[in-house]
Design an enzyme around this catalytic site. Sequence first.
Site, PDB file in Angstrom:
ATOM      1  N   HIS A  66       0.768  -1.204   0.064  1.00  0.00           N
ATOM      2  CA  HIS A  66       0.064  -0.099  -0.057  1.00  0.00           C
ATOM      3  C   HIS A  66       0.885   1.252  -0.101  1.00  0.00           C
ATOM      4  O   HIS A  66       0.121   2.520  -0.016  1.00  0.00           O
ATOM      5  CB  HIS A  66      -0.740   0.162   1.264  1.00  0.00           C
ATOM      6  CG  HIS A  66      -1.918  -0.848   1.143  1.00  0.00           C
ATOM      7  ND1 HIS A  66      -3.120  -0.789   0.242  1.00  0.00           N
ATOM      8  CD2 HIS A  66      -2.391  -2.149   1.898  1.00  0.00           C
ATOM      9  CE1 HIS A  66      -3.986  -1.832   0.391  1.00  0.00           C
ATOM     10  NE2 HIS A  66      -3.496  -2.592   1.297  1.00  0.00           N
TER      11      HIS A  66
ATOM     12  N   GLU B  82      -7.919 -12.710   3.626  1.00  0.00           N
ATOM     13  CA  GLU B  82      -8.575 -11.522   3.927  1.00  0.00           C
ATOM     14  C   GLU B  82      -9.794 -11.493   2.666  1.00  0.00           C
ATOM     15  O   GLU B  82     -10.229 -10.301   2.384  1.00  0.00           O
ATOM     16  CB  GLU B  82      -7.899 -10.253   3.615  1.00  0.00           C
ATOM     17  CG  GLU B  82      -6.773 -10.225   2.465  1.00  0.00           C
ATOM     18  CD  GLU B  82      -5.639  -9.072   2.646  1.00  0.00           C
ATOM     19  OE1 GLU B  82      -5.635  -8.292   3.346  1.00  0.00           O
ATOM     20  OE2 GLU B  82      -4.648  -9.489   1.986  1.00  0.00           O
TER      21      GLU B  82
ATOM     22  N   ASP C 262     -10.239  -6.029   4.934  1.00  0.00           N
ATOM     23  CA  ASP C 262     -10.508  -6.528   3.448  1.00  0.00           C
ATOM     24  C   ASP C 262     -11.671  -7.604   3.591  1.00  0.00           C
ATOM     25  O   ASP C 262     -12.443  -7.683   2.580  1.00  0.00           O
ATOM     26  CB  ASP C 262      -9.437  -6.901   2.806  1.00  0.00           C
ATOM     27  CG  ASP C 262      -8.731  -5.695   2.243  1.00  0.00           C
ATOM     28  OD1 ASP C 262      -9.419  -4.561   2.019  1.00  0.00           O
ATOM     29  OD2 ASP C 262      -7.596  -5.878   1.651  1.00  0.00           O
TER      30      ASP C 262
END
Length: 258
Positions: free
Chosen positions: A47, A151, A177
Site C-alpha cells: 500500500h 482477507e 478487507d
Amino acid sequence: MLKPNAVKAKLGAGEEVHGLFCSIPSPALVEMIGCAGYDFAILDSEHTLVDPQQLENLIRAAEAVDLVPFVRVPEADPGAILRALDAGAMGVVVPHVRTRSDVDAAVRAARYAPEGMRSLNGGRVPGFGRIELAEYVRRANEEIMVVAMIEDAEGVEDLPAILDGGGVDLVLEGAADLSQSYGFPWQTRHPWVREALRRVHQECADREVPFCAIPRTPEDHTAWREAGVRAFVLGEERGLAARALRDHLDKHREAADD
C-alpha cells in the site's frame, strides 16, 4: 546477512510474539519499533510507495536492533518476493491468498529447490561470501517464513486446501478487507467477519499452523490469547503516531482551558 529467525523460533517454542505494520519508509522509525521491544515489523510495500533501496535500508535498520523484518509484498508478484528476500527480509507477507495456487506461487518464489525455485543470488544475504552459498540456500529455506494473509471470503472457504498443501509458516488475518469481501466495508466487528476469523483460527489450530491476530481492543487481545493464539500484530505505526499526536495536543489544550 541471514540470521536465525527469532519469531519462528519463539512460535515453535510456544512463546508470544508482537509486531506492527510499518508504512512510513523511515529507518529511524523502524529502529524505534525495535527499541520499543516489538519482535517483528511488517514493512509494507503493498500500500505504500517504497523503492527497493529504501526497503533495503529499512531492513538494515531492523537488523541493527534485532527486530525481525517481514515485508508485505504486492498481490501476485513473485518478483517483489525475490527482491524483498534478496534485500534481507526474514519473511514475506502475501496478501489476498484465496486458493492453494496462490500459496504454490509464493512458495516457488520464496524458497530454493527442492521446495521452490527462488532465483539464486549472492550479495548481502549470504554476507557477501561469509556464508557459503550452498549453506545459505539450506539455511534460508529453514529460516525464511511465508505468511499467508486470509482477507477474502474465498480464502476462508478454501483454507483447508490452502493449508493442507504445506509451505505456510503463519496465517495472518485481514479483517478489514474481509469485511469488504462479505459486503460490510470496515465493519470489522460484524458477526460474519468475527465468525470467519474464528473459522480461520480453528482451521489453523487443527493443522498446527500458527495464526496471527490483529486485536483492535485489549479485550480482543485477551480473547485471542485465551483461545491459544500466540502471534499478534498490534496495529500500524501511522495510526499509533497519529493518535499519540492528537492525544498530546488535546491534553495541553485541556490544561490551558482549566
